[in-house]
Design a protein around this motif. Structure first.
Motif, PDB file in Angstrom:
ATOM      1  N   ILE A 263      22.058 -18.957 -75.550  1.00 54.60           N
ATOM      2  CA  ILE A 263      23.436 -18.561 -75.837  1.00 54.60           C
ATOM      3  C   ILE A 263      24.386 -19.077 -74.759  1.00 54.60           C
ATOM      4  O   ILE A 263      25.518 -19.489 -75.054  1.00 54.60           O
ATOM      5  CB  ILE A 263      23.535 -17.030 -75.975  1.00 54.60           C
ATOM      6  N   MET A 264      23.941 -19.080 -73.521  1.00 52.23           N
ATOM      7  CA  MET A 264      24.812 -19.479 -72.413  1.00 52.23           C
ATOM      8  C   MET A 264      24.903 -21.001 -72.227  1.00 52.23           C
ATOM      9  O   MET A 264      25.555 -21.459 -71.301  1.00 52.23           O
ATOM     10  CB  MET A 264      24.356 -18.825 -71.108  1.00 52.23           C
ATOM     11  N   GLY A 265      24.269 -21.752 -73.121  1.00 50.77           N
ATOM     12  CA  GLY A 265      24.466 -23.195 -73.010  1.00 50.77           C
ATOM     13  C   GLY A 265      23.480 -24.091 -73.717  1.00 50.77           C
ATOM     14  O   GLY A 265      23.858 -25.119 -74.279  1.00 50.77           O
ATOM     15  N   ASN A 266      22.210 -23.740 -73.722  1.00 48.60           N
ATOM     16  CA  ASN A 266      21.216 -24.656 -74.276  1.00 48.60           C
ATOM     17  C   ASN A 266      21.396 -24.911 -75.767  1.00 48.60           C
ATOM     18  O   ASN A 266      21.188 -26.038 -76.238  1.00 48.60           O
ATOM     19  CB  ASN A 266      19.804 -24.127 -73.998  1.00 48.60           C
ATOM     20  N   THR A 267      21.792 -23.875 -76.506  1.00 49.19           N
ATOM     21  CA  THR A 267      21.998 -24.055 -77.943  1.00 49.19           C
ATOM     22  C   THR A 267      23.168 -24.987 -78.219  1.00 49.19           C
ATOM     23  O   THR A 267      23.093 -25.884 -79.067  1.00 49.19           O
ATOM     24  CB  THR A 267      22.225 -22.696 -78.622  1.00 49.19           C
ATOM     25  N   ALA A 268      24.258 -24.798 -77.492  1.00 49.63           N
ATOM     26  CA  ALA A 268      25.420 -25.675 -77.659  1.00 49.63           C
ATOM     27  C   ALA A 268      25.075 -27.103 -77.270  1.00 49.63           C
ATOM     28  O   ALA A 268      25.507 -28.060 -77.931  1.00 49.63           O
ATOM     29  CB  ALA A 268      26.594 -25.163 -76.824  1.00 49.63           C
ATOM     30  N   ALA A 269      24.299 -27.256 -76.196  1.00 49.89           N
ATOM     31  CA  ALA A 269      23.902 -28.595 -75.764  1.00 49.89           C
ATOM     32  C   ALA A 269      23.101 -29.298 -76.854  1.00 49.89           C
ATOM     33  O   ALA A 269      23.316 -30.489 -77.139  1.00 49.89           O
ATOM     34  CB  ALA A 269      23.093 -28.519 -74.473  1.00 49.89           C
ATOM     35  N   GLU A 270      22.206 -28.573 -77.495  1.00 49.67           N
ATOM     36  CA  GLU A 270      21.408 -29.164 -78.564  1.00 49.67           C
ATOM     37  C   GLU A 270      22.263 -29.452 -79.794  1.00 49.67           C
ATOM     38  O   GLU A 270      22.151 -30.512 -80.415  1.00 49.67           O
ATOM     39  CB  GLU A 270      20.250 -28.217 -78.932  1.00 49.67           C
ATOM     40  N   PHE A 271      23.127 -28.508 -80.141  1.00 49.90           N
ATOM     41  CA  PHE A 271      23.986 -28.668 -81.326  1.00 49.90           C
ATOM     42  C   PHE A 271      24.873 -29.895 -81.205  1.00 49.90           C
ATOM     43  O   PHE A 271      25.003 -30.689 -82.149  1.00 49.90           O
ATOM     44  CB  PHE A 271      24.832 -27.409 -81.512  1.00 49.90           C
ATOM     45  N   TYR A 272      25.488 -30.060 -80.041  1.00 49.60           N
ATOM     46  CA  TYR A 272      26.420 -31.165 -79.831  1.00 49.60           C
ATOM     47  C   TYR A 272      25.752 -32.434 -79.265  1.00 49.60           C
ATOM     48  O   TYR A 272      26.419 -33.435 -79.042  1.00 49.60           O
ATOM     49  CB  TYR A 272      27.547 -30.735 -78.895  1.00 49.60           C
ATOM     50  N   GLY A 273      24.453 -32.373 -79.049  1.00 48.98           N
ATOM     51  CA  GLY A 273      23.755 -33.548 -78.545  1.00 48.98           C
ATOM     52  C   GLY A 273      24.138 -33.907 -77.121  1.00 48.98           C
ATOM     53  O   GLY A 273      24.279 -35.082 -76.786  1.00 48.98           O
ATOM     54  N   VAL A 274      24.258 -32.877 -76.287  1.00 48.42           N
ATOM     55  CA  VAL A 274      24.622 -33.075 -74.885  1.00 48.42           C
ATOM     56  C   VAL A 274      23.362 -33.206 -74.036  1.00 48.42           C
ATOM     57  O   VAL A 274      22.416 -32.416 -74.176  1.00 48.42           O
ATOM     58  CB  VAL A 274      25.471 -31.899 -74.367  1.00 48.42           C
ATOM     59  N   THR A 275      23.336 -34.187 -73.172  1.00 51.32           N
ATOM     60  CA  THR A 275      22.243 -34.344 -72.228  1.00 51.32           C
ATOM     61  C   THR A 275      22.787 -34.260 -70.807  1.00 51.32           C
ATOM     62  O   THR A 275      23.962 -34.528 -70.563  1.00 51.32           O
ATOM     63  CB  THR A 275      21.543 -35.704 -72.416  1.00 51.32           C
ATOM     64  N   VAL A 276      21.943 -33.851 -69.890  1.00 46.75           N
ATOM     65  CA  VAL A 276      22.354 -33.699 -68.497  1.00 46.75           C
ATOM     66  C   VAL A 276      22.691 -35.065 -67.897  1.00 46.75           C
ATOM     67  O   VAL A 276      21.952 -36.021 -68.118  1.00 46.75           O
ATOM     68  CB  VAL A 276      21.249 -33.035 -67.660  1.00 46.75           C
TER      69      VAL A 276
END
Length: 276
Positions: A263-276
């Motif tokens: 909820i604090m970030g990993n789901t959004a990162a996956e949804f939007y295709g964000v990588t570190v």
């Protein structure tokens, strides 16, 4: 990754930002990445998703330019007229922008059946073919139409902004829950825990006022399809970034470490295709 899934940047213009009325004077000024970055660093948030606040191709270009200049902007949700015959050309214009991950229109300001037009559905299909996400920005009274809308695009990745803006100020939630439920049954639809305090009484809200709405969102979508979003700087109408963050941090303390991190970030990162 700790990621703020929903915030805005703008150079304030009274005409372009006419929706910022005089009772919102606190946000009648410029808000840019250098204003947000210290807040993100203070709270150990790795980055943010910049979402459109103006309906123009110029807005999309503005956000993409900021994203190129500022590392903390991990993704952009731009704007395009999905019903336009020129949509392909508009999308082609930004095809090389790697941080542009999705699109949004301000559906809350449109007629209820606006999203059901065949031209609009055609536009959504074009987004899907290009791998873009779509943010659904609606009021609670548009939920029934939104259900019909998403049924027409079952392959599209959707996220509902601001838990569909229920009437928190008046404490109305049962009808909202009933109409949110069939949307949540579809596993391709996610939901942002954002924009909540601005749907409450701006001057007198309490965390208790918000609790039932957060509980319902968790019940309907589960922890794997929820995302924290600050809605900064709009949230400043009713509170500060720190207050919004604390509400969601405390709410997610009941969950497992993995669920909270989602909820604090990993789901959004996956949804939007964000990588570190």
């Amino acid at each position: 990754m700790r990621l703020d899934s929903h915030q805005h940047f703008w150079k304030y213009n009274p005409e372009k930002h006419s929706w910022i009325t005089d009772d919102m004077k606190v946000i009648q000024e410029n808000f840019l990445p250098d204003d947000l970055n210290p807040i993100l660093k203070e709270h150990q948030i790795d980055g943010c998703v910049a979402v459109q606040a103006d309906e123009s191709i110029r807005e999309t270009a503005f956000l993409c330019d900021l994203a190129q200049e500022h590392e903390q902007i991990k993704a952009v949700v731009g704007w395009a007229d999905l019903g336009s015959d020129e949509l392909d050309k508009d999308l082609d214009q930004f095809a090389s922008q790697k941080k542009l991950k999705g699109y949004r229109e301000i559906l809350q300001a449109k007629p209820v059946d606006y999203m059901l037009r065949k031209e609009f559905i055609r536009g959504i299909e074009k987004l899907g073919k290009r791998g873009y996400t779509y943010d659904i920005l609606i009021f609670h009274n548009q939920l029934e139409a939104a259900l019909q809308f998403v049924k027409k695009a079952p392959e599209q990745a959707f996220v509902i902004d601001h838990i569909a803006k229920p009437n928190i100020k008046l404490g109305i939630w049962r009808e909202w829950k009933k109409e949110m439920a069939p949307l949540a049954e579809r596993d391709y639809i996610f939901c942002k825990l954002s924009g909540i305090i601005t749907e409450a009484d701006w001057k007198n809200w309490t965390t208790k006022d918000l609790q039932v709405y957060l509980d319902v969102a968790l019940e309907l979508f589960g922890p794997k399809r929820l995302m924290f979003g600050s809605d900064w700087p709009v949230c400043k109408i009713a509170g500060e970034y720190e207050q919004v963050l604390e509400i969601i941090e405390r709410f997610t303390d009941r969950l497992s470490k993995t669920e909270k991190e989602g909820i604090m970030g990993n789901t959004a990162a996956e949804f939007y295709g964000v990588t570190v």
